[in-house]
Design an enzyme around this catalytic site. Structure first.
Site, PDB file in Angstrom:
ATOM      1  N   SER A 235      32.724  45.976  45.269  1.00 20.17           N
ATOM      2  CA  SER A 235      32.229  45.779  43.913  1.00 20.17           C
ATOM      3  C   SER A 235      31.297  46.930  43.523  1.00 20.17           C
ATOM      4  O   SER A 235      31.706  48.086  43.595  1.00 20.17           O
ATOM      5  CB  SER A 235      31.533  44.408  43.836  1.00 20.17           C
ATOM      6  OG  SER A 235      31.337  44.022  42.509  1.00 20.17           O
ATOM      7  N   ASP A 460      41.890  41.622  39.145  1.00 18.80           N
ATOM      8  CA  ASP A 460      40.467  41.407  39.402  1.00 18.80           C
ATOM      9  C   ASP A 460      39.724  41.271  38.075  1.00 18.80           C
ATOM     10  O   ASP A 460      39.877  42.095  37.172  1.00 18.80           O
ATOM     11  CB  ASP A 460      39.921  42.597  40.201  1.00 18.80           C
ATOM     12  CG  ASP A 460      38.512  42.379  40.735  1.00 18.80           C
ATOM     13  OD1 ASP A 460      37.679  41.813  40.009  1.00 18.80           O
ATOM     14  OD2 ASP A 460      38.251  42.789  41.874  1.00 18.80           O
ATOM     15  N   HIS A 489      38.174  38.699  43.879  1.00 16.50           N
ATOM     16  CA  HIS A 489      37.259  39.827  44.029  1.00 16.50           C
ATOM     17  C   HIS A 489      36.892  39.985  45.498  1.00 16.50           C
ATOM     18  O   HIS A 489      36.487  39.034  46.157  1.00 16.50           O
ATOM     19  CB  HIS A 489      36.009  39.546  43.194  1.00 16.50           C
ATOM     20  CG  HIS A 489      35.131  40.725  42.979  1.00 16.50           C
ATOM     21  ND1 HIS A 489      35.565  41.883  42.377  1.00 16.50           N
ATOM     22  CD2 HIS A 489      33.815  40.917  43.259  1.00 16.50           C
ATOM     23  CE1 HIS A 489      34.548  42.740  42.295  1.00 16.50           C
ATOM     24  NE2 HIS A 489      33.483  42.173  42.829  1.00 16.50           N
TER      25      HIS A 489
END
Length: 527
Positions: A235, A460, A489
Site C-alpha cells: 500500500s 484493488d 488489498h
C-alpha cells in the site's frame, strides 16, 4: 493505503494532485541529491547512516507493554529530525526483529517491512515467524524479519492532532452533505483539525515527509549492518519503496512492492483520493453481487440492486436515529468499507448486517462503534490518522480553493457515492495545513537500481491497478505480477501459489520471470 475515522466522517487514506502551476522539483543525481537543500539532505543522510553503522542496534527483549515476546527483540535507531541539519535535533525510531530461522549459510540479511498508511506500524512483521505463517516460512529461513515504527508513529516520536477520546467519539456527522450548511460545518472541522496538528505537533510537521521516511529507512539499513536494503512495502509502503529506490538506487538489493500507489507527481496526493473513490465503488459493487449470490445465507437481497437499496435504507435509518445512539452513517461507512477493502471482510460484514436485520442490534454496534474504554487503541487510531495527515499534507501541494474540492467531489459523488465525500473530508485539512508543503519526488530509474518485483490485483479499491502500471514504467527492469479479476488489498498476504511462489523465488534468488505474469484470482470468499 489505510483507512480510519476522522473529523465528522469516516475517511480513506488517500490524497492528491498538485495545484496548477506548482514548481517542479530540481533534477536529482543518481545518489538522490538535489541542487540546493537536497545536497544538504544527501550529505545529512550519509552522516546519519555512518553514525548509525558505527552505533549499531542494542537488541534487547521488548518492553512488556509492547506486546512482542521473545525471541522477538527490540531496539532503537537515532535519526535527525531534519536531514539538512544532521547534527541538530534527533529522534529515536523503534525497531524490532526476529532473526532468520535457517542456517548461517542460508541467511541473506534483513528484510524490512512497511505495511502502509502512512501511519501504519510495521512492528508486527516479525510475528509472521513466531506465528509460523506458512506463506513466509521459506523467506524466514533466509532473512531476519525487521519491523519499525516510521517517524511520528507509535513509539517513534509520536505525533498527535487531537485528544484521542474526542477523535473516536461517535456518532459523527454524516459525510454526505445535505446542504451548504453541512459543507461549512465539515470545512470548519477540517480547519480545526489542521490547527490542532500545528498546536500539538508543529515542530514535527515540516519533517513528516515520505522522502524523510525513506532517509530513515536508509539509516536503519546502516544500523543493521546491511550494505543493501531488502524491502517489502504494501500500500503506502509501495510509495515509500518507490521514493527510496529513486533516492538510493545503489542501496537496493531486493524490493517487493504490493498494491501500488501511483507515484506520478500529478497523483500525489489529491488525485489519488479522487481515483480511489472510483475504485472503491467498483469493489463495493463486487461485494454487493457476492452478497446477492448468497442471499440464501444472508437474506439481504437477491440482486445487487436490492442489496444497495437495503444499504441506503440502513444508512437513512441510522442518520435519523443512530443505532444504539452511536452508529450513524459515518460509523457505518467506517465498518462497511472493510468489505471492498479486503476479501476476508466479505463474510463477516455480511453476517453482521444479516444479524442486525434479524434483530441482533448489538453485533453491529460492537463492530462499528468506538470502544471508549480502549484508551491505548484509541490513542493508536488518533496517532495513525495524525501521521497520515502529516505525511500526505507535507508531501505535496494541495488545492487551497474550496471550490476545487466542491466541484470535484460533487461530480464524483453522482456516480461513485460510497466513499467520495468521506474521502474529501478526510483529506480537507491539507487545504489549510499549517506547515510547508513540498513538491513530490520524480520517481524514476536511476543507475544501479536492480529489478523490482511489483504485485497488484486488477480490482484493488485502495490502490487502483493503474498505479502498478505507472511504477512498472518508471522502474525499468521491474517485473509485474498481476492477479486478474481480484481486488483484495495486499496480495502477498493471500494464498495464491501463482503469486506466492514467485515472491519466494525473487526474495530467495533475485530471479524473476522473463515477462510479466498474469495469475488467476485467489479463492473467492465462502459465506
Amino acid at each position: 493505503m489505510r483507512r480510519t475515522t476522522v473529523l465528522g466522517s469516516a475517511g480513506a487514506l488517500v490524497a492528491g494532485t498538485l495545484i496548477a502551476g506548482a514548481m517542479a522539483a530540481p533534477a536529482a543525481s543518481a545518489d538522490g541529491r538535489h541542487h540546493g537543500r537536497g545536497d544538504a539532505e544527501a550529505r545529512g543522510v550519509a552522516v546519519a547512516a555512518q553514525r548509525a553503522a558505527k552505533a549499531g542496534i542494542d537488541w534487547k527483549d521488548c518492553p512488556e507493554d509492547w506486546g512482542l515476546t521473545a525471541p522477538i527483540q527490540c531496539g532503537w535507531v537515532t535519526v535527525p529530525l531534519d536531514y539538512a541539519k544532521p547534527h541538530g535535533k534527533k529522534i529515536k525510531l523503534a525497531v524490532d526483529r526476529h532473526v532468520s530461522t535457517g542456517t548461517k549459510a542460508e541467511r541473506q540479511g534483513a528484510l524490512l517491512y512497511n505495511p502502509g498508511g502512512p501511519g501504519g506500524s510495521g512492528m508486527r512483521f516479525p510475528t509472521r515467524i513466531t506465528a509460523k505463517n506458512p506463506l513466509w516460512t521459506k523467506t524466514a529461513e533466509a532473512y531476519d524479519f525487521v519491523g519499525f515504527d516510521p517517524r511520528g508513529v507509535g513509539r517513534s516520536a509520536p505525533i498527535s492532532c487531537v485528544d484521542p477520546q474526542e477523535f473516536v467519539k461517535a456518532p459523527k456527522a454524516d459525510p454526505v452533505p445535505d446542504s451548504e450548511a453541512d459543507k461549512r460545518a465539515q470545512r470548519k472541522l477540517a480547519r480545526e483539525y489542521a490547527e490542532g496538528c500545528g498546536e500539538r505537533s508543529g515542530a514535527m510537521l515540516p519533517h513528516m515527509t515520505t522522502p524523510n521516511t525513506a532517509r530513515d529507512l536508509d539509516v536503519i539499513r546502516a544500523a543493521l549492518g546491511e550494505k543493501k536494503l531488502n524491502f517489502l512495502g504494501v500500500s503506502y509502503g509501495t510509495y515509500l519503496g518507490a521514493v527510496y529506490g529513486t533516492l538510493f538506487p545503489t542501496h537496493v538489493r531486493r524490493m517487493v512492492v504490493d498494491s501500488v500507489v501511483d507515484p506520478s507527481r500529478k497523483n500525489i496526493w489529491y488525485r489519488a483520493n479522487l481515483n480511489q473513490d472510483i475504485a472503491f465503488q467498483t469493489r463495493w459493487d463486487d461485494w454487493k453481487a457476492w452478497v446477492a449470490k448468497h442471499d440464501s445465507v444472508y437474506g439481504i437481497g437477491d440482486t445487487p440492486q436490492k442489496v444497495e437499496k437495503a444499504w441506503l435504507e440502513l444508512r437513512a435509518a441510522a442518520k435519523k436515529k443512530p443505532i444504539g445512539g452511536v452508529v450513524g452513517p459515518a460509523e457505518l461507512i467506517g465498518f462497511f468499507q472493510g468489505a471492498p477493502y479486503y476479501d476476508s471482510a466479505w463474510a463477516p460484514t455480511a453476517k453482521t448486517w444479516s444479524a442486525y436485520r434479524s434483530g441482533d442490534t448489538q453485533a453491529l454496534i460492537d463492530a462499528a462503534a468506538p470502544d471508549m474504554s480502549d484508551l491505548a487503541g484509541n490513542a493508536a487510531s488518533e496517532n495513525g490518522n495524525a501521521v497520515y495527515s502529516a505525511v500526505e499534507c507535507a508531501d505535496a501541494q494541495w488545492p487551497t480553493d474550496w471550490r476545487t474540492w466542491d466541484r470535484d467531489n460533487t461530480r464524483l459523488h453522482e456516480k461513485y457515492p460510497f466513499m467520495t465525500w468521506a474521502n474529501a473530508w478526510m483529506n480537507l485539512p491539507c487545504a489549510t495545513w499549517p506547515a510547508k508543503q513540498q513538491t513530490p519526488l520524480d520517481v524514476k530509474t536511476r543507475k544501479g537500481l536492480p529489478p523490482v518485483l511489483i504485485v497488484q490485483s486488477t480490482r484493488d479499491a485502495a490502490t487502483p491497478y493503474a498505479g502498478a502500471v505507472e511504477l512498472h514504467k518508471r522502474f525499468k527492469g521491474s517485473r509485474l505480477i498481476i492477479e486478474k479479476d481480484a481486488g483484495s488489498h495486499g496480495v502477498t498476504g493471500l494464498v495464491n501459489p501463482c503469486v506466492n511462489e514467485r515472491v519466494d523465488t525473487y526474495l530467495l534468488t533475485g530471479k524473476t520471470d522473463r515477462r510479466d505474469v498474469t495469475c488467476t484470482p485467489h479463492a473467492t470468499p465462502k459465506p
